[in-house]
Design an enzyme around this catalytic site. Structure first.
Site, PDB file in Angstrom:
ATOM      1  N   SER A  94     -25.830 -23.666  23.520  1.00  0.00           N
ATOM      2  CA  SER A  94     -25.192 -25.018  23.485  1.00  0.00           C
ATOM      3  C   SER A  94     -25.520 -25.771  24.544  1.00  0.00           C
ATOM      4  O   SER A  94     -25.062 -27.023  24.430  1.00  0.00           O
ATOM      5  CB  SER A  94     -23.871 -24.665  23.261  1.00  0.00           C
ATOM      6  OG  SER A  94     -23.202 -24.213  22.081  1.00  0.00           O
ATOM      7  N   LYS A 131     -22.187 -28.065  31.435  1.00  0.00           N
ATOM      8  CA  LYS A 131     -22.239 -27.617  29.914  1.00  0.00           C
ATOM      9  C   LYS A 131     -22.636 -26.174  29.729  1.00  0.00           C
ATOM     10  O   LYS A 131     -23.484 -25.759  30.661  1.00  0.00           O
ATOM     11  CB  LYS A 131     -23.391 -28.501  28.998  1.00  0.00           C
ATOM     12  CG  LYS A 131     -23.296 -28.218  27.368  1.00  0.00           C
ATOM     13  CD  LYS A 131     -22.158 -28.670  27.034  1.00  0.00           C
ATOM     14  CE  LYS A 131     -21.806 -28.058  25.652  1.00  0.00           C
ATOM     15  NZ  LYS A 131     -21.078 -26.767  25.596  1.00  0.00           N
ATOM     16  N   LYS A 136     -27.089 -29.233  23.794  1.00  0.00           N
ATOM     17  CA  LYS A 136     -26.068 -30.218  23.170  1.00  0.00           C
ATOM     18  C   LYS A 136     -26.338 -31.460  24.241  1.00  0.00           C
ATOM     19  O   LYS A 136     -25.677 -32.532  23.999  1.00  0.00           O
ATOM     20  CB  LYS A 136     -24.725 -29.998  22.882  1.00  0.00           C
ATOM     21  CG  LYS A 136     -24.361 -29.240  21.746  1.00  0.00           C
ATOM     22  CD  LYS A 136     -23.010 -28.335  21.680  1.00  0.00           C
ATOM     23  CE  LYS A 136     -23.076 -27.581  20.396  1.00  0.00           C
ATOM     24  NZ  LYS A 136     -22.152 -26.532  20.472  1.00  0.00           N
ATOM     25  N   SER A 182     -17.799 -28.525  22.232  1.00  0.00           N
ATOM     26  CA  SER A 182     -19.103 -27.793  21.789  1.00  0.00           C
ATOM     27  C   SER A 182     -18.997 -27.660  20.424  1.00  0.00           C
ATOM     28  O   SER A 182     -19.357 -26.699  19.942  1.00  0.00           O
ATOM     29  CB  SER A 182     -19.188 -26.224  22.361  1.00  0.00           C
ATOM     30  OG  SER A 182     -20.496 -25.991  22.745  1.00  0.00           O
TER      31      SER A 182
END
Length: 392
Positions: free
Chosen positions: A63, A226, A66, A118
């Protein structure tokens, strides 16, 4: 010969001065032991690599992908657009913000749901709104990442990071992506958000950022980050933190456990803050090469130096300025602009003979060292004259 108390004190003082600076071997030994398969630490201002472990190896990002989706959408979409969620987005696998088919959501809110919680469903809704479908979005985003951000070893096949064997990147590319994206005010705001009230069509809650160093276990100087995880990628993290001396970006990939990924990240940040200082050469600084040709710097030149090292600068006959560390490491390199002949008279008093204007901390360190040496010599002289007086 019996030493007077003053001479003993001066000798001790000198010993402290010359033993205070760690050797190159000691500094190398201070590098953190990182357990994640791949990792990198960079200076966020210059992009200079301060620590690397397999940082150019092809890895699965999960993720952390992203971040790319968010910055591409921010720069290429209208944040006030109202997005209609498709059935395809509604049925996304993995972590979601529980969007419903037909639900209408502002694009900025989708980016917040994408980054803070997320949300994979938010990622698909963003991709379909901007490019029509996931495949077209991925193609366009890859072009953006290569041409605008400067990534060389990244290829994404989706906007969320769910596993695909062709969905790959490197720790170095992710650090560069974080550096680029964090310069955008909107991205930085979302990247730094610890929690956000979420009022959805069927889901009302408070979103909490999944990066633990923002809220769960706060880290001093933490700006944003993140995280990611799928079984094929292991645990992944990208983190931006800053303190008075430097801004740092740490990326860790394929940690075996969540705890390991955060432990490695903290090790990297602690190492960076303890051992490096961000410096710059001011724009408009003038130089003269060995042949007397004059040059000037058109923009600030950033670099990071080790806390205890002396740096040097050199300008070649082509006008390239190079700043090196004391062990020969190249810290920065930048082409200078030649000074036009009609301007020479105006700038001669400002010309530096291959001597850059460095940040304050370099000058401060040198002055402090000179003062300490002078004080020690003065103590020795006082001790000497004291002994002469006693003998007479």
């Amino acid at each position: 010969m019996k030493k007077t108390p003053l001479i003993l004190a001066a000798s001790f003082f000198l010993g402290m001065i010359f033993s205070s600076e760690p050797s190159a071997e000691e500094r190398s030994a201070n590098e953190p032991a990182i357990e994640s398969e791949s990792a990198v630490l960079i200076d966020a201002d210059s992009g200079q690599i301060l620590y690397s472990k397999k940082s150019d190896a092809e890895m699965y990002p999960a993720s952390v992908t992203k971040m790319a989706t968010a910055i591409y959408a921010i720069e290429n979409g209208n944040l006030d657009d109202i997005v209609t969620v498709s059935e395809n987005a509604r049925n996304a696998d993995g972590t979601r913000v529980y969007l419903e088919a037909g639900e209408q959501v502002q694009l900025k809110k989708l980016i917040q749901g994408l980054m803070i919680n997320s949300g994979n469903d938010a990622g698909i809704a963003i991709a379909e709104h901007i490019s029509g479908n996931v495949e077209s979005f991925s193609k366009e985003m890859n072009e953006f990442l290569e041409e605008k951000v400067g990534l060389e070893d990244t290829h994404f096949t989706n906007p969320h990071g769910l596993f695909d064997p062709n969905h790959v990147t490197t720790a170095e590319d992710l650090a560069t992506l974080t550096q680029y994206a964090s310069q955008n005010e909107t991205f930085r705001e979302i990247f730094s958000t610890a929690e956000l009230k979420w009022d959805g069509e069927t889901w009302d809650t408070t979103l909490h950022n999944h990066h633990k160093l923002l809220q769960a276990t706060p880290y001093e100087g933490m700006v944003g980050g993140k995280n990611g995880y799928v079984s094929q990628s292991g645990f992944t993290l990208s983190t931006l933190a800053e303190r008075e001396n430097i801004r740092l970006i740490a990326v860790t990939l394929n940690a075996k456990t969540d705890r390991m990924s955060y432990k490695d990240t903290v090790k990297l940040l602690d190492y960076g803050f303890a051992n490096f200082t961000s410096e710059f050469v001011a724009s408009g600084t003038y130089y003269k090469d060995q042949e007397g040709q004059e040059f000037t710097l058109d923009e600030p030149l950033y670099y990071a130096r080790k806390t205890h090292e002396t740096i040097s600068a050199d300008v070649d006959t082509n006008g390239n300025l190079t700043i090196d560390g004391e062990d020969g490491r190249e810290l920065a390199k930048h082409p200078l602009d030649p000074v036009k002949a009609e301007k020479n008279k105006l700038v001669k008093s400002a010309v530096a003979d291959v001597e850059p204007v460095f940040g304050k901390s370099v000058l401060h360190d040198h002055l402090k060292f000179i003062v300490m040496i002078s004080f020690a010599v003065a103590l020795l002289l006082v001790g000497y004259f004291f002994r002469q007086v006693r003998r007479s």
